[in-house]
Design an enzyme around this catalytic site. Structure first.
Site, PDB file in Angstrom:
ATOM      1  N   LYS A   1     -37.495  50.299 -29.395  1.00  0.00           N
ATOM      2  CA  LYS A   1     -37.059  49.789 -30.699  1.00  0.00           C
ATOM      3  C   LYS A   1     -35.708  50.415 -31.040  1.00  0.00           C
ATOM      4  O   LYS A   1     -35.621  51.608 -31.307  1.00  0.00           O
ATOM      5  CB  LYS A   1     -38.053  50.127 -31.807  1.00  0.00           C
ATOM      6  CG  LYS A   1     -37.706  49.425 -33.141  1.00  0.00           C
ATOM      7  CD  LYS A   1     -38.382  50.059 -34.333  1.00  0.00           C
ATOM      8  CE  LYS A   1     -37.584  51.197 -34.920  1.00  0.00           C
ATOM      9  NZ  LYS A   1     -36.276  50.779 -35.507  1.00  0.00           N
TER      10      LYS A   1
ATOM     11  N   GLU B   1     -35.645  64.297 -30.010  1.00  0.00           N
ATOM     12  CA  GLU B   1     -34.335  64.901 -30.239  1.00  0.00           C
ATOM     13  C   GLU B   1     -33.982  64.613 -31.688  1.00  0.00           C
ATOM     14  O   GLU B   1     -33.742  63.466 -32.077  1.00  0.00           O
ATOM     15  CB  GLU B   1     -33.267  64.331 -29.303  1.00  0.00           C
ATOM     16  CG  GLU B   1     -32.092  65.284 -29.156  1.00  0.00           C
ATOM     17  CD  GLU B   1     -30.736  64.623 -29.365  1.00  0.00           C
ATOM     18  OE1 GLU B   1     -29.732  65.338 -29.280  1.00  0.00           O
ATOM     19  OE2 GLU B   1     -30.670  63.416 -29.627  1.00  0.00           O
TER      20      GLU B   1
ATOM     21  N   CYS C   1     -25.659  63.991 -34.046  1.00  0.00           N
ATOM     22  CA  CYS C   1     -26.604  65.064 -34.345  1.00  0.00           C
ATOM     23  C   CYS C   1     -26.064  66.443 -33.994  1.00  0.00           C
ATOM     24  O   CYS C   1     -26.454  67.431 -34.619  1.00  0.00           O
ATOM     25  CB  CYS C   1     -27.935  64.816 -33.649  1.00  0.00           C
ATOM     26  SG  CYS C   1     -27.828  64.695 -31.856  1.00  0.00           S
TER      27      CYS C   1
ATOM     28  N   GLU D   1     -28.802  68.208 -43.543  1.00  0.00           N
ATOM     29  CA  GLU D   1     -28.011  67.552 -42.497  1.00  0.00           C
ATOM     30  C   GLU D   1     -27.295  66.371 -43.150  1.00  0.00           C
ATOM     31  O   GLU D   1     -27.922  65.374 -43.507  1.00  0.00           O
ATOM     32  CB  GLU D   1     -28.883  67.066 -41.346  1.00  0.00           C
ATOM     33  CG  GLU D   1     -28.049  66.458 -40.218  1.00  0.00           C
ATOM     34  CD  GLU D   1     -28.882  65.842 -39.103  1.00  0.00           C
ATOM     35  OE1 GLU D   1     -28.377  65.783 -37.958  1.00  0.00           O
ATOM     36  OE2 GLU D   1     -30.016  65.422 -39.367  1.00  0.00           O
TER      37      GLU D   1
END
Length: 487
Positions: free
Chosen positions: A183, A259, A293, A390
């Site tokens: 997906k 991850e 990231c 973040e």
């Protein structure tokens, strides 16, 4: 600026890809180009029944094709043929990648598409080079460890690097003999669909690569919870990763690779080469408008050079000029959506309300599209939202330290441990501190991954479980069986 291509002229795939065929569905999710907000073709959203159809197609394809039992070199040839087709259609794929994403077409062509083909080739070559292990036992016995594919891997990829993230999942899983139901992000599905269709054209049996479109709460949840999914591989936020773990735990146990998020420090000592440092700090936060990231968003600088570095970095942050992803030459990338831009601006505002100082940036660009200025923030402490959250945008914080011990204390984040950068000419210090930095990857006098796919990536703490890339990613696509035979 001139047009590198006309986005209105692109034909974009908008259907699920299941069993080697495009499967249409009712349009359910609207998409917009972040470069100017134009509407893009909407996509359907797979429900649990359609996810079930994709998983069954994958299982049937594994059985009917015997993919896992092919001679390894045959699997390698099919995957190399797939990479050949990706390279042959690189320009088309780059344009498709660029129109819905934050990736300028020139960067997508030279970087994302090229890297995707390289990754498929890289993982393919493990197929005849990694196998089980014969272990020493008594002379009257034979003991060995057999490695076998899991079966069907369920994969979910993010919007920031849609194509190369898909290759991270597809490459090792297929090379090891698995099938995949993937997906992509509902914001950037088009390039993944196009490349998936090329796999069948290359000779990879239909049904080994399946793409289901949809969002996380419906499609993603159905995929990871499906009993026919033997392993899950996810790249995305820590919050979403936690939800996936909870979803799987409620329904049973299955292996997973996650991850997840990062809030990576870049630690600069006074003896470091200032120009090298400035180049690396810039590369650590500005590419893709900070939407990656491993972004080095927490800059920690030895106090005696902190003011000089802040001034020079602010000058560099003021240079980028935004441009639509289909313009030439390439410019500063857009934020993926207005919602994400508002979130970035909200965190910056919250940090300022708690005493932070904007050293540069701190606002959107005054132009069409979702563009945010490169931003440097000072005057923050451990409780600042700019430190704890973040941000996933072109925003970095700057803090000063005096000693190594203080630097390591600042570098340690209570939540994240994905990557870290370290800048010093002192080799002894570098060797000492690389062991102390709490991160899955540490770069010294450089920042960022290379296209040498042998180096694995993955985080500590809430930044993830397991590894992508490298030999580790291939081995994580296999389950092992211990066998002991009395002769």
């Amino acid at each position: 600026m001139t047009l590198a291509f006309d986005p209105a002229a692109l034909s974009l795939p908008t259907a699920h890809f299941i069993g080697g065929e495009f499967v249409t569905g009712e349009a359910a999710l609207d998409l917009a180009a972040p470069s100017d907000g134009r509407a893009l073709p909407p996509i359907p959203k797979a429900d649990a029944d359609l996810v079930d159809r994709a998983v069954l197609a994958a299982r049937d394809a594994l059985k009917s094709s015997g993919w896992a039992g092919w001679q390894p070199r045959a699997r390698i040839r099919a995957m190399h043929a797939w990479a050949d087709l990706i390279e042959a259609e690189a320009e088309t794929i780059a344009r498709i990648e660029a129109v819905a994403s934050s990736r300028p077409v020139a960067q997508a062509l030279a970087g994302d598409v090229a890297s995707t083909a390289e990754q498929i080739r890289f993982f393919a070559e493990f197929a005849d080079k990694e196998a089980g292990t014969l272990v020493p036992t008594a002379d009257t016995q034979m003991g060995f460890i057999s490695a076998q594919p899991y079966g069907v891997v369920g994969a979910i990829t993010p919007w920031n690097f849609p194509l190369s993230m898909a290759a991270w999942k597809l490459g090792p899983a297929l090379a090891a003999g698995n099938a995949v139901v993937l997906k992509p992000s509902e914001m950037t599905p088009y390039s993944t669909l196009y490349v998936a269709a090329l796999s069948v054209k290359a000779g990879i049996p239909a049904g080994l690569v399946n793409i289901v479109l949809g969002d996380g709460p419906v499609t993603g949840a159905a995929l990871v919870a499906h009993p026919g999914i033997d392993k899950v591989s996810f790249t995305g936020s820590t919050r979403a990763g936690s939800q996936i773990m909870e979803n799987i735990a409620r329904r049973g146990i299955k292996p997973m690779t996650l991850e997840l998020g990062g809030k990576s420090p870049q630690v600069v000592f006074a003896d470091a080469d200032m120009e090298v440092v400035l180049d690396c700090l810039e590369k650590g936060i500005l590419p893709n408008a900070g939407q990656f990231c491993v972004a080095g968003s927490r800059i920690l600088v030895q106090r005696e050079i902190a003011d000089e570095l802040a001034a020079k970095l602010a000058e560099r942050f003021a240079r980028p000029a935004p441009a639509a992803t289909w313009e030439d030459p390439a410019g500063f990338s857009p934020i993926i959506s207005e919602k994400q831009l508002s979130r970035i601006d909200g965190i910056v505002g919250a940090a300022v309300s708690k005493g932070a100082e904007i050293l540069c940036g701190g606002a959107r660009f005054d132009r069409a599209g979702s563009f945010y200025r490169p931003t440097l923030i000072g005057g923050v402490d451990a409780a600042s939202p700019a430190i704890t959250e973040e941000i996933f945008g072109p925003v970095a914080t700057l803090q000063a330290f005096d000693t190594e011990e203080e630097a390591m204390a600042l570098a340690s984040h209570p939540t994240y441990g994905l990557c870290a950068g370290l800048y010093t000419r002192d080799l002894s210090r570098a060797m000492r501190l690389t062991r102390q930095l709490e991160a899955g990857t540490v770069w010294v006098n450089r920042y960022g991954r290379t296209r040498d796919h042998i180096l694995p990536t993955g985080g500590w703490k809430a930044s993830g479980l397991g590894k992508d890339l490298g030999r580790e990613a291939y081995l994580s696509s296999l389950k092992t069986k211990t066998v002991l035979i009395d002769l």
